[in-house]
Design an enzyme around this catalytic site. Structure first.
Site, short mmCIF file in Angstrom:
data_model
loop_
_atom_site.label_atom_id
_atom_site.label_comp_id
_atom_site.label_asym_id
_atom_site.label_seq_id
_atom_site.Cartn_x
_atom_site.Cartn_y
_atom_site.Cartn_z
CG HIS A 59 -7.65 -7.20 1.24
ND1 HIS A 59 -6.58 -6.51 0.03
CD2 HIS A 59 -6.82 -6.74 2.13
CE1 HIS A 59 -5.64 -6.94 0.38
NE2 HIS A 59 -5.41 -6.74 2.19
CE1 TYR A 99 -1.73 -4.08 -0.93
CE2 TYR A 99 -0.24 -5.25 -0.54
CZ TYR A 99 -2.23 -4.86 -0.25
OH TYR A 99 -2.12 -5.72 0.63
CG ASP A 156 -8.69 -5.90 -2.23
OD1 ASP A 156 -7.79 -5.60 -2.21
OD2 ASP A 156 -9.08 -6.90 -1.64
#
Ligand code: HOC
Length: 389
Positions: A253, A134, A162
């Site tokens: 996800h 991330y 996403d």
């Protein structure tokens, strides 16, 4: 007992029994009405095999590579956050099981164990790990994390794209986050609001400004191969290939972000077609999928359609929550046995023999009319109203 778990669905049943309600809510939840989460599994039911016969299937071999690294099967353990909600050893359970079975683990940014603990849990120096990233609003922190991953021998970077904002997981939001087991790599950000579920408590540092122009910066940070995780259209797949990335994961996800996003396996066909049409379909650009994969036949469908491999997340979390690393090893071995049988019965002794003609995808684009269920129902209903068939 573990031996009575005969397939990956069984681990979900066991997981629900052993996990604390807060942990179960976090792991099992999907976004909004969980339509995408259910569809991720249901969609495999719309793909059928066209098995070939008389092909000498005495010896079956499904070893392959991912980003040039060897793996015993085309399945990797995908990144999932907050591993200690399920078991005190958290993600280390996955590292040990991946090492013992020769498959690749993707280490999550939002692990409960520290990055070093997960790397140190490798069973030997040959064990391969990828890292899911991330991107932090503080880019210096991200650069530090990437450099550390490379220094410690991580072989590939999967940038999650996403999740510029956390999806709304209402099952999780209804739980007060009261577990203490997490040491997320949130770098000093401890003023998070823990009153609305685990996910909200950990996600506030992620940078929503991330865009295509940042890829050059990411490329300058590392020599590791870089893939995007969370691509959901052929248009973005083409942009990723044109940007010189090493691969993509077609993923929504686990149905935890945008509800009504399509399943990765459903997008695969349009992606392969678009890449081929533009001469971008090359061994140096690998396409993966994740989401809803529970059977080796799901994996074989994806590989036949062009995927280099698939990621599996939740079932392994449930497996170690109940049984530690042995549970995950058992789950992987079940998949290996299914894989061998599947390839033999399809008539493809190796993955290279598994070709697009061996699957019938004519029903794939026919969306089943998904009736939204009330919040977080655990009944994975099969819905029978087909549109356009
Ligand atoms: C906006 C950040 O992958 C989950 C984890 C963490 C998500 C963070 C999203 O809960 O799905």
């Amino acid at each position: 007992p573990l031996s009575q778990c005969l397939n990956l669905y069984d681990f979900e049943v066991v997981g629900k029994q052993v996990l604390k309600p807060t942990a179960w809510a976090y792991y099992s939840s999907g976004a909004d009405d969980e339509v995408t989460m259910r569809e991720n599994s249901n969609v495999f039911g719309r793909i059928w095999f066209r098995p070939r016969i008389l092909r000498n299937v005495s010896n079956i071999n499904f070893a392959t590579t991912m980003l040039g690294m060897k793996t015993t099967m085309p399945i990797y353990i995908t990144a999932t956050a907050l591993g200690k909600l399920g078991h005190p050893d958290g993600e280390k359970n996955l590292t040990i099981a991946a090492g013992k079975t020769g498959i690749i683990q993707m280490i999550p940014t939002l692990a409960s164990c520290s990055f070093d603990e997960i790397v140190d849990a490798r069973i030997n120096d040959q064990q391969v790990q990828f890292f899911q990233l991330y991107v932090n609003s503080n880019r210096a922190i991200t650069e530090k994390i990437i450099r550390k991953a490379e220094d410690r021998g991580v072989k590939g970077l999967f940038v999650t794209v996403d999740a510029p904002q956390l999806g709304r997981r209402e099952k999780d939001m209804r739980m007060k986050f009261d577990d203490t087991g997490s040491q997320v790599q949130n770098e000093g950000k401890d003023d998070v609001d823990r009153s609305q579920g685990a996910a909200r408590a950990i996600s506030s540092f992620i940078d929503p400004s991330l865009n295509w122009e940042d890829l050059q910066w990411l490329r300058s940070c590392t020599k590791m191969p870089i893939c995007l995780k969370g691509v959901q259209t052929w248009e973005d797949a083409v942009l990723a290939a044109e940007a010189g990335l090493n691969g993509i994961v077609l993923s929504n996800h686990g149905g935890r972000q945008l509800d009504y996003a399509r399943a990765g396996i459903e997008i695969l066909e349009e992606v392969v077609t678009a890449l081929k049409a533009r001469n971008l379909w090359k061994p140096t650009f690998e396409v993966y999928i994740d989401g809803g994969v529970r059977r080796a036949t799901d994996v074989l469908k994806a590989v036949a359609m062009g995927a280099k491999g698939v990621g599996i997340g939740r079932p392994f979390l449930y497996a170690y929550s109940a049984y530690g690393p042995d549970g995950v090893v058992h789950a992987i071995n079940l998949l290996k046995a299914e894989m061998e049988m599947g390839l033999r019965l399809i008539g493809a002794p190796t993955l290279a023999d598994l070709t697009p003609e061996m699957v019938d995808t004519r029903a794939l684009g026919s969306h089943i009319n998904p009736v939204p269920e009330s919040h977080g129902s655990q009944i994975y209903q099969r819905l029978d109203t087909a549109i356009g068939m």
